[in-house]
Scaffold this motif. Sequence first.
Motif, PDB file in Angstrom:
ATOM      1  N   THR A 146       0.790  -0.946  -0.041  1.00  9.20           N
ATOM      2  CA  THR A 146       0.003  -0.121   0.034  1.00  9.20           C
ATOM      3  C   THR A 146       0.792   1.367   0.048  1.00  9.20           C
ATOM      4  OG1 THR A 146      -0.059   0.312   2.398  1.00  9.20           O
ATOM      5  CG2 THR A 146      -1.760  -1.337   1.567  1.00  9.20           C
ATOM      6  N   VAL A 147       0.240   2.369  -0.420  1.00 10.19           N
ATOM      7  CA  VAL A 147       0.944   3.660  -0.335  1.00 10.19           C
ATOM      8  C   VAL A 147       1.635   3.846   1.255  1.00 10.19           C
ATOM      9  CG1 VAL A 147       0.679   6.219  -0.335  1.00 10.19           C
ATOM     10  CG2 VAL A 147      -0.285   4.711  -2.054  1.00 10.19           C
ATOM     11  N   ALA A 148       0.995   3.345   2.255  1.00  9.51           N
ATOM     12  CA  ALA A 148       1.687   3.745   3.349  1.00  9.51           C
ATOM     13  C   ALA A 148       2.825   2.848   3.657  1.00  9.51           C
ATOM     14  CB  ALA A 148       0.484   3.336   4.497  1.00  9.51           C
ATOM     15  N   GLN A 149       2.821   1.603   3.190  1.00  8.04           N
ATOM     16  CA  GLN A 149       3.902   0.641   3.404  1.00  8.04           C
ATOM     17  C   GLN A 149       5.077   1.159   2.404  1.00  8.04           C
ATOM     18  OE1 GLN A 149       1.757  -2.744   2.043  1.00  8.04           O
ATOM     19  NE2 GLN A 149       1.837  -3.624   4.345  1.00  8.04           N
ATOM     20  N   ILE A 150       4.783   1.686   1.200  1.00  8.62           N
ATOM     21  CA  ILE A 150       5.733   2.047   0.210  1.00  8.62           C
ATOM     22  C   ILE A 150       6.606   3.280   0.670  1.00  8.62           C
ATOM     23  CG2 ILE A 150       6.241   3.425  -1.985  1.00  8.62           C
ATOM     24  CD1 ILE A 150       3.862   1.382  -3.029  1.00  8.62           C
ATOM     25  N   ILE A 151       5.896   4.438   1.356  1.00  6.92           N
ATOM     26  CA  ILE A 151       6.384   5.900   1.716  1.00  6.92           C
ATOM     27  C   ILE A 151       7.191   5.311   3.161  1.00  6.92           C
ATOM     28  CG2 ILE A 151       6.016   8.075   2.409  1.00  6.92           C
ATOM     29  CD1 ILE A 151       3.834   8.012   0.203  1.00  6.92           C
ATOM     30  N   GLY A 152       6.307   4.504   4.105  1.00  9.91           N
ATOM     31  CA  GLY A 152       6.821   4.078   5.474  1.00  9.91           C
ATOM     32  C   GLY A 152       8.041   3.327   5.391  1.00  9.91           C
ATOM     33  N   GLU A 153       8.412   2.486   4.410  1.00 14.60           N
ATOM     34  CA  GLU A 153       9.446   1.550   4.411  1.00 14.60           C
ATOM     35  C   GLU A 153      10.935   2.160   4.846  1.00 14.60           C
ATOM     36  OE1 GLU A 153      10.623  -2.601   1.896  1.00 14.60           O
ATOM     37  OE2 GLU A 153      10.310  -0.423   0.729  1.00 14.60           O
ATOM     38  N   PRO A 154      11.326   3.502   4.174  1.00 18.05           N
ATOM     39  CA  PRO A 154      12.471   4.024   4.603  1.00 18.05           C
ATOM     40  C   PRO A 154      12.499   4.189   5.991  1.00 18.05           C
ATOM     41  CG  PRO A 154      11.678   4.992   2.375  1.00 18.05           C
ATOM     42  CD  PRO A 154      10.581   4.024   3.268  1.00 18.05           C
ATOM     43  N   MET A 155      11.299   4.685   6.530  1.00 14.02           N
ATOM     44  CA  MET A 155      11.144   4.849   7.984  1.00 14.02           C
ATOM     45  C   MET A 155      11.325   3.647   8.805  1.00 14.02           C
ATOM     46  SD  MET A 155       8.259   7.865   8.086  1.00 14.02           S
ATOM     47  CE  MET A 155       7.368   8.304   6.419  1.00 14.02           C
ATOM     48  N   GLU A 156      11.118   2.737   8.421  1.00 11.07           N
ATOM     49  CA  GLU A 156      11.146   1.556   9.337  1.00 11.07           C
ATOM     50  C   GLU A 156      12.416   1.090   9.178  1.00 11.07           C
ATOM     51  OE1 GLU A 156       8.789  -1.242  10.259  1.00 11.07           O
ATOM     52  OE2 GLU A 156       7.267   0.208  10.446  1.00 11.07           O
ATOM     53  N   ILE A 157      13.067   0.949   7.978  1.00  9.72           N
ATOM     54  CA  ILE A 157      14.528   0.534   7.801  1.00  9.72           C
ATOM     55  C   ILE A 157      15.420   1.340   8.660  1.00  9.72           C
ATOM     56  CG2 ILE A 157      16.503   0.264   6.253  1.00  9.72           C
ATOM     57  CD1 ILE A 157      14.265  -0.388   4.180  1.00  9.72           C
ATOM     58  N   HIS A 158      15.113   2.642   8.610  1.00  9.71           N
ATOM     59  CA  HIS A 158      16.203   3.551   9.447  1.00  9.71           C
ATOM     60  C   HIS A 158      15.551   3.862  10.913  1.00  9.71           C
ATOM     61  CE1 HIS A 158      19.261   4.537   6.144  1.00  9.71           C
ATOM     62  NE2 HIS A 158      18.175   4.092   5.285  1.00  9.71           N
ATOM     63  N   LYS A 159      14.654   3.546  11.066  1.00  7.74           N
ATOM     64  CA  LYS A 159      14.006   3.508  12.647  1.00  7.74           C
ATOM     65  C   LYS A 159      13.945   5.004  12.820  1.00  7.74           C
ATOM     66  CE  LYS A 159      15.469  -0.939  14.247  1.00  7.74           C
ATOM     67  NZ  LYS A 159      15.947  -1.387  12.838  1.00  7.74           N
ATOM     68  N   THR A 160      13.349   6.066  11.996  1.00  7.92           N
ATOM     69  CA  THR A 160      13.062   7.249  12.319  1.00  7.92           C
ATOM     70  C   THR A 160      11.635   7.517  12.892  1.00  7.92           C
ATOM     71  OG1 THR A 160      12.407   7.591   9.958  1.00  7.92           O
ATOM     72  CG2 THR A 160      14.597   8.123  10.477  1.00  7.92           C
ATOM     73  N   PHE A 161      10.794   6.847  12.264  1.00  8.25           N
ATOM     74  CA  PHE A 161       9.157   7.074  12.694  1.00  8.25           C
ATOM     75  C   PHE A 161       8.561   5.535  12.920  1.00  8.25           C
ATOM     76  CE2 PHE A 161      10.125  11.211  10.839  1.00  8.25           C
ATOM     77  CZ  PHE A 161       9.246  12.013  11.852  1.00  8.25           C
ATOM     78  N   GLN A 162       7.821   5.327  13.750  1.00 10.83           N
ATOM     79  CA  GLN A 162       7.143   3.902  14.012  1.00 10.83           C
ATOM     80  C   GLN A 162       5.722   4.364  14.468  1.00 10.83           C
ATOM     81  OE1 GLN A 162       9.973   1.749  16.113  1.00 10.83           O
ATOM     82  NE2 GLN A 162      10.863   0.892  14.434  1.00 10.83           N
TER      83      GLN A 162
END
Length: 326
Positions: free
Chosen positions: A115-131
Amino acid sequence: MMSENNILLKVDNLVKLFPIKKGSLFSRNAGYVHAVDGVSFNIYQGETLGLVGESGCGKSTTGRTILQLYPPTSGSVWFNGEDLAVLQGKKLRQKRRQLQMIFQDPYASLNPRMTVAQIIGEPMEIHKTFQGEAKLKRVRELLELVGLNPTFINRYPHEFSGGQRQRIGIARALALEPKLIVCDEPISALDVSIQAQVVNLLEDLQQKMGLTYLFIAHDLSMVRHISNRIAVMYLGKIVELADRNELYADPRHPYAQALLSAIPFPDPFIEETRKRIILEGDVPSPVNPPSGCRFRTRCRYAKEICSVEDPELKEIKPGHSVACHF
Protein backbone atom coordinates in the motif's frame (compact mmCIF):
# COMPACT_ATOMS: atom_id res chain seq x y z
CA MET A 1 26.45 30.19 -3.71
CA MET A 2 29.23 28.60 -5.78
CA SER A 3 32.16 28.62 -3.34
CA GLU A 4 34.47 25.81 -2.26
CA ASN A 5 32.79 25.77 1.18
CA ASN A 6 29.41 25.24 -0.44
CA ILE A 7 30.21 21.99 -2.30
CA LEU A 8 27.79 19.26 -1.21
CA LEU A 9 28.93 16.56 -3.65
CA LYS A 10 32.32 16.26 -5.33
CA VAL A 11 32.70 13.53 -7.96
CA ASP A 12 36.35 12.96 -8.84
CA ASN A 13 37.48 10.85 -11.81
CA LEU A 14 34.60 8.38 -11.40
CA VAL A 15 34.87 5.19 -13.45
CA LYS A 16 32.33 2.36 -13.75
CA LEU A 17 33.12 -0.62 -15.99
CA PHE A 18 30.79 -3.61 -16.41
CA PRO A 19 32.56 -6.89 -17.24
CA ILE A 20 31.29 -8.89 -20.25
CA LYS A 21 31.25 -12.62 -19.43
CA LYS A 22 31.82 -15.35 -22.05
CA GLY A 23 31.22 -19.07 -21.57
CA SER A 24 28.56 -20.76 -19.44
CA LEU A 25 30.56 -23.08 -17.15
CA PHE A 26 33.92 -21.36 -16.69
CA SER A 27 32.96 -17.79 -17.53
CA ARG A 28 35.81 -15.46 -18.37
CA ASN A 29 36.01 -11.73 -18.98
CA ALA A 30 35.74 -10.92 -22.67
CA GLY A 31 36.05 -7.17 -22.16
CA TYR A 32 34.31 -4.30 -20.40
CA VAL A 33 31.48 -1.87 -21.05
CA HIS A 34 32.92 1.60 -20.36
CA ALA A 35 29.69 3.03 -18.92
CA VAL A 36 31.27 5.91 -16.97
CA ASP A 37 34.87 6.79 -17.81
CA GLY A 38 36.59 9.44 -15.71
CA VAL A 39 33.74 11.80 -14.81
CA SER A 40 34.40 14.78 -12.47
CA PHE A 41 32.06 17.57 -11.31
CA ASN A 42 30.81 19.36 -8.18
CA ILE A 43 27.26 19.98 -7.04
CA TYR A 44 26.74 22.96 -4.77
CA GLN A 45 24.33 23.14 -1.84
CA GLY A 46 20.81 24.07 -3.00
CA GLU A 47 21.47 23.96 -6.76
CA THR A 48 20.22 21.71 -9.55
CA LEU A 49 22.83 20.26 -11.87
CA GLY A 50 21.31 18.93 -15.11
CA LEU A 51 23.01 15.94 -16.74
CA VAL A 52 22.08 15.50 -20.40
CA GLY A 53 23.05 13.31 -23.34
CA GLU A 54 21.52 10.75 -25.68
CA SER A 55 20.39 7.28 -24.52
CA GLY A 56 23.21 4.95 -23.50
CA CYS A 57 25.77 7.68 -22.73
CA GLY A 58 26.05 6.71 -19.05
CA LYS A 59 23.84 9.32 -17.35
CA SER A 60 21.81 6.90 -15.21
CA THR A 61 24.88 4.79 -14.39
CA THR A 62 26.59 7.97 -13.13
CA GLY A 63 23.61 8.67 -10.83
CA ARG A 64 23.47 5.12 -9.50
CA THR A 65 27.24 4.93 -8.98
CA ILE A 66 27.16 8.19 -6.98
CA LEU A 67 24.55 6.61 -4.68
CA GLN A 68 26.69 3.42 -4.48
CA LEU A 69 23.88 1.31 -5.98
CA TYR A 70 26.70 0.25 -8.31
CA PRO A 71 30.13 0.05 -6.65
CA PRO A 72 32.54 2.33 -8.57
CA THR A 73 35.45 0.69 -10.44
CA SER A 74 37.65 3.63 -9.41
CA GLY A 75 37.44 7.28 -8.44
CA SER A 76 35.83 8.97 -5.45
CA VAL A 77 32.46 10.45 -4.51
CA TRP A 78 32.83 13.00 -1.71
CA PHE A 79 29.57 13.84 0.05
CA ASN A 80 29.69 16.29 2.96
CA GLY A 81 33.44 15.66 3.28
CA GLU A 82 33.29 11.84 3.29
CA ASP A 83 34.20 9.51 0.41
CA LEU A 84 31.16 7.26 -0.18
CA ALA A 85 33.25 4.91 -2.35
CA VAL A 86 35.18 3.62 0.70
CA LEU A 87 32.23 3.40 3.12
CA GLN A 88 30.59 0.04 3.82
CA GLY A 89 27.88 -1.55 5.94
CA LYS A 90 26.38 0.56 8.71
CA LYS A 91 28.37 3.72 7.88
CA LEU A 92 27.19 3.68 4.25
CA ARG A 93 23.59 3.02 5.35
CA GLN A 94 23.67 6.05 7.65
CA LYS A 95 25.01 8.26 4.83
CA ARG A 96 22.37 6.89 2.45
CA ARG A 97 19.66 8.58 4.51
CA GLN A 98 20.87 11.90 3.10
CA LEU A 99 20.97 10.66 -0.53
CA GLN A 100 17.83 9.49 -2.29
CA MET A 101 16.68 8.69 -5.82
CA ILE A 102 13.55 9.27 -7.89
CA PHE A 103 13.37 6.57 -10.54
CA GLN A 104 12.46 6.88 -14.20
CA ASP A 105 9.54 4.45 -14.41
CA PRO A 106 6.77 5.05 -11.83
CA TYR A 107 5.17 1.75 -12.91
CA ALA A 108 8.26 -0.36 -12.13
CA SER A 109 9.65 1.46 -9.08
CA LEU A 110 6.65 0.90 -6.75
CA ASN A 111 5.95 -2.55 -5.32
CA PRO A 112 2.44 -3.53 -6.57
CA ARG A 113 1.81 -5.63 -3.43
CA MET A 114 2.40 -2.78 -1.00
CA THR A 115 0.00 0.00 0.00
CA VAL A 116 1.01 3.66 -0.25
CA ALA A 117 1.52 3.71 3.55
CA GLN A 118 3.93 0.76 3.31
CA ILE A 119 5.80 2.16 0.29
CA ILE A 120 6.42 5.62 1.82
CA GLY A 121 6.84 4.20 5.33
CA GLU A 122 9.46 1.59 4.39
CA PRO A 123 12.49 3.94 4.55
CA MET A 124 11.33 5.08 8.02
CA GLU A 125 11.06 1.44 9.13
CA ILE A 126 14.55 0.56 7.85
CA HIS A 127 16.21 3.61 9.42
CA LYS A 128 13.93 3.55 12.52
CA THR A 129 13.05 7.25 12.28
CA PHE A 130 9.27 6.97 12.79
CA GLN A 131 7.15 4.02 13.93
CA GLY A 132 3.50 3.18 14.59
CA GLU A 133 1.06 6.09 14.56
CA ALA A 134 3.85 8.67 14.15
CA LYS A 135 4.90 6.96 10.93
CA LEU A 136 1.35 7.06 9.49
CA LYS A 137 1.08 10.74 10.45
CA ARG A 138 4.36 11.40 8.62
CA VAL A 139 3.13 9.47 5.53
CA ARG A 140 -0.03 11.64 5.44
CA GLU A 141 2.11 14.80 5.72
CA LEU A 142 4.32 13.65 2.84
CA LEU A 143 1.32 12.84 0.64
CA GLU A 144 -0.05 16.33 1.25
CA LEU A 145 3.38 17.81 0.49
CA VAL A 146 3.45 16.19 -2.98
CA GLY A 147 -0.14 17.17 -3.77
CA LEU A 148 -1.96 13.88 -3.08
CA ASN A 149 -4.95 13.23 -0.85
CA PRO A 150 -3.74 11.91 2.57
CA THR A 151 -6.71 9.52 2.67
CA PHE A 152 -5.06 7.48 -0.13
CA ILE A 153 -2.67 5.72 2.28
CA ASN A 154 -4.37 2.32 2.06
CA ARG A 155 -4.56 2.21 -1.73
CA TYR A 156 -2.28 0.20 -4.02
CA PRO A 157 -0.14 1.54 -6.92
CA HIS A 158 -2.47 0.14 -9.63
CA GLU A 159 -5.18 2.54 -8.41
CA PHE A 160 -3.14 5.59 -9.47
CA SER A 161 -2.18 7.27 -12.74
CA GLY A 162 1.46 7.58 -13.85
CA GLY A 163 1.76 11.16 -12.58
CA GLN A 164 0.29 10.21 -9.19
CA ARG A 165 2.63 7.23 -8.92
CA GLN A 166 5.61 9.48 -9.57
CA ARG A 167 4.39 11.76 -6.77
CA ILE A 168 4.33 8.72 -4.46
CA GLY A 169 7.91 7.99 -5.55
CA ILE A 170 8.86 11.58 -4.71
CA ALA A 171 7.17 11.30 -1.28
CA ARG A 172 9.17 8.10 -0.61
CA ALA A 173 12.40 9.91 -1.57
CA LEU A 174 11.56 12.71 0.90
CA ALA A 175 10.70 10.36 3.78
CA LEU A 176 14.17 10.58 5.40
CA GLU A 177 14.65 14.33 4.75
CA PRO A 178 17.59 13.90 2.35
CA LYS A 179 20.02 16.63 1.31
CA LEU A 180 20.63 15.38 -2.24
CA ILE A 181 18.16 13.70 -4.61
CA VAL A 182 19.21 12.05 -7.86
CA CYS A 183 16.29 12.48 -10.28
CA ASP A 184 16.81 9.80 -12.94
CA GLU A 185 14.69 10.98 -15.89
CA PRO A 186 11.70 11.43 -13.54
CA ILE A 187 9.38 12.78 -16.25
CA SER A 188 10.31 10.82 -19.38
CA ALA A 189 7.68 8.10 -18.77
CA LEU A 190 4.88 10.61 -18.12
CA ASP A 191 2.37 12.35 -20.40
CA VAL A 192 3.56 15.74 -21.64
CA SER A 193 0.67 17.44 -19.82
CA ILE A 194 1.84 15.95 -16.49
CA GLN A 195 5.59 16.58 -16.98
CA ALA A 196 5.43 20.31 -16.20
CA GLN A 197 3.39 19.64 -13.04
CA VAL A 198 6.00 17.21 -11.71
CA VAL A 199 8.88 19.59 -12.53
CA ASN A 200 7.06 22.48 -10.80
CA LEU A 201 6.51 20.24 -7.77
CA LEU A 202 10.24 19.42 -7.64
CA GLU A 203 11.08 23.14 -7.79
CA ASP A 204 8.59 23.97 -5.00
CA LEU A 205 10.01 21.20 -2.80
CA GLN A 206 13.54 22.45 -3.44
CA GLN A 207 12.61 25.92 -2.17
CA LYS A 208 10.66 24.63 0.83
CA MET A 209 13.19 22.03 1.98
CA GLY A 210 16.51 23.37 0.67
CA LEU A 211 17.08 20.31 -1.51
CA THR A 212 19.91 19.76 -3.98
CA TYR A 213 19.23 17.84 -7.23
CA LEU A 214 21.19 15.95 -9.84
CA PHE A 215 18.59 16.06 -12.63
CA ILE A 216 19.23 13.45 -15.35
CA ALA A 217 17.25 13.87 -18.58
CA HIS A 218 17.38 14.02 -22.34
CA ASP A 219 14.69 16.69 -22.76
CA LEU A 220 16.89 19.77 -23.15
CA SER A 221 14.14 22.36 -22.83
CA MET A 222 12.97 20.87 -19.51
CA VAL A 223 16.56 20.67 -18.22
CA ARG A 224 17.05 24.36 -18.99
CA HIS A 225 13.89 25.18 -17.06
CA ILE A 226 14.90 23.38 -13.84
CA SER A 227 18.74 23.45 -13.78
CA ASN A 228 21.22 26.08 -12.60
CA ARG A 229 24.14 24.46 -14.45
CA ILE A 230 24.19 21.74 -17.13
CA ALA A 231 26.71 18.99 -17.86
CA VAL A 232 26.63 17.41 -21.34
CA MET A 233 27.68 13.75 -21.46
CA TYR A 234 28.81 11.67 -24.43
CA LEU A 235 29.83 8.00 -24.27
CA GLY A 236 30.82 7.95 -20.59
CA LYS A 237 32.53 11.35 -20.49
CA ILE A 238 31.47 14.92 -19.73
CA VAL A 239 32.24 17.06 -22.79
CA GLU A 240 30.87 20.43 -21.62
CA LEU A 241 29.80 21.97 -18.30
CA ALA A 242 28.39 25.48 -17.97
CA ASP A 243 25.69 27.70 -16.52
CA ARG A 244 22.38 26.92 -18.27
CA ASN A 245 22.02 30.31 -20.00
CA GLU A 246 25.68 30.35 -21.00
CA LEU A 247 25.41 26.85 -22.49
CA TYR A 248 22.28 27.64 -24.50
CA ALA A 249 23.65 30.98 -25.72
CA ASP A 250 27.18 29.81 -26.54
CA PRO A 251 27.70 26.02 -26.74
CA ARG A 252 31.37 25.31 -27.54
CA HIS A 253 31.58 21.53 -27.93
CA PRO A 254 30.39 20.23 -31.37
CA TYR A 255 28.21 17.61 -29.65
CA ALA A 256 26.52 20.19 -27.41
CA GLN A 257 25.97 22.40 -30.48
CA ALA A 258 24.28 19.50 -32.31
CA LEU A 259 22.06 18.67 -29.31
CA LEU A 260 20.94 22.27 -28.87
CA SER A 261 20.26 22.74 -32.58
CA ALA A 262 17.62 19.99 -32.30
CA ILE A 263 15.45 21.94 -29.81
CA PRO A 264 12.41 23.36 -31.67
CA PHE A 265 11.91 27.13 -31.39
CA PRO A 266 8.37 28.49 -30.79
CA ASP A 267 8.74 31.30 -33.37
CA PRO A 268 8.13 29.87 -36.92
CA PHE A 269 10.15 32.66 -38.62
CA ILE A 270 13.21 32.07 -36.44
CA GLU A 271 12.73 28.29 -36.71
CA GLU A 272 12.86 28.55 -40.51
CA THR A 273 16.23 30.33 -40.48
CA ARG A 274 17.86 28.06 -37.88
CA LYS A 275 20.35 25.49 -39.08
CA ARG A 276 20.02 21.96 -37.78
CA ILE A 277 23.28 20.10 -37.17
CA ILE A 278 22.72 16.47 -38.19
CA LEU A 279 25.28 14.09 -36.70
CA GLU A 280 26.60 11.47 -39.11
CA GLY A 281 26.82 7.80 -38.08
CA ASP A 282 25.80 5.99 -34.90
CA VAL A 283 27.11 6.30 -31.34
CA PRO A 284 30.18 4.02 -31.07
CA SER A 285 29.95 1.00 -28.76
CA PRO A 286 30.93 1.65 -25.11
CA VAL A 287 32.62 -1.79 -25.22
CA ASN A 288 35.20 -0.51 -27.71
CA PRO A 289 35.17 3.31 -27.63
CA PRO A 290 37.25 5.26 -30.19
CA SER A 291 40.83 6.22 -29.29
CA GLY A 292 41.51 9.83 -28.33
CA CYS A 293 38.35 11.96 -28.39
CA ARG A 294 35.21 9.82 -28.08
CA PHE A 295 33.25 12.13 -30.36
CA ARG A 296 35.78 12.28 -33.23
CA THR A 297 34.00 9.62 -35.37
CA ARG A 298 30.97 11.93 -35.71
CA CYS A 299 32.65 15.33 -35.48
CA ARG A 300 32.88 17.70 -38.45
CA TYR A 301 35.98 19.40 -37.01
CA ALA A 302 38.00 16.21 -36.27
CA LYS A 303 41.72 16.36 -37.06
CA GLU A 304 44.70 14.01 -36.56
CA ILE A 305 45.23 15.08 -32.92
CA CYS A 306 41.66 13.96 -32.02
CA SER A 307 42.44 10.29 -32.73
CA VAL A 308 45.63 10.39 -30.63
CA GLU A 309 44.91 12.60 -27.64
CA ASP A 310 41.85 12.56 -25.37
CA PRO A 311 40.94 16.23 -24.74
CA GLU A 312 40.82 17.27 -21.09
CA LEU A 313 37.79 19.07 -19.63
CA LYS A 314 39.27 22.58 -19.31
CA GLU A 315 37.79 25.87 -18.12
CA ILE A 316 37.71 28.27 -21.08
CA LYS A 317 36.10 31.06 -19.05
CA PRO A 318 34.81 31.26 -15.46
CA GLY A 319 32.25 28.48 -14.91
CA HIS A 320 32.39 27.17 -18.51
CA SER A 321 34.44 24.01 -19.16
CA VAL A 322 34.83 22.14 -22.48
CA ALA A 323 36.67 18.97 -23.53
CA CYS A 324 37.72 19.79 -27.10
CA HIS A 325 41.07 20.45 -28.82
CA PHE A 326 39.55 23.30 -30.84
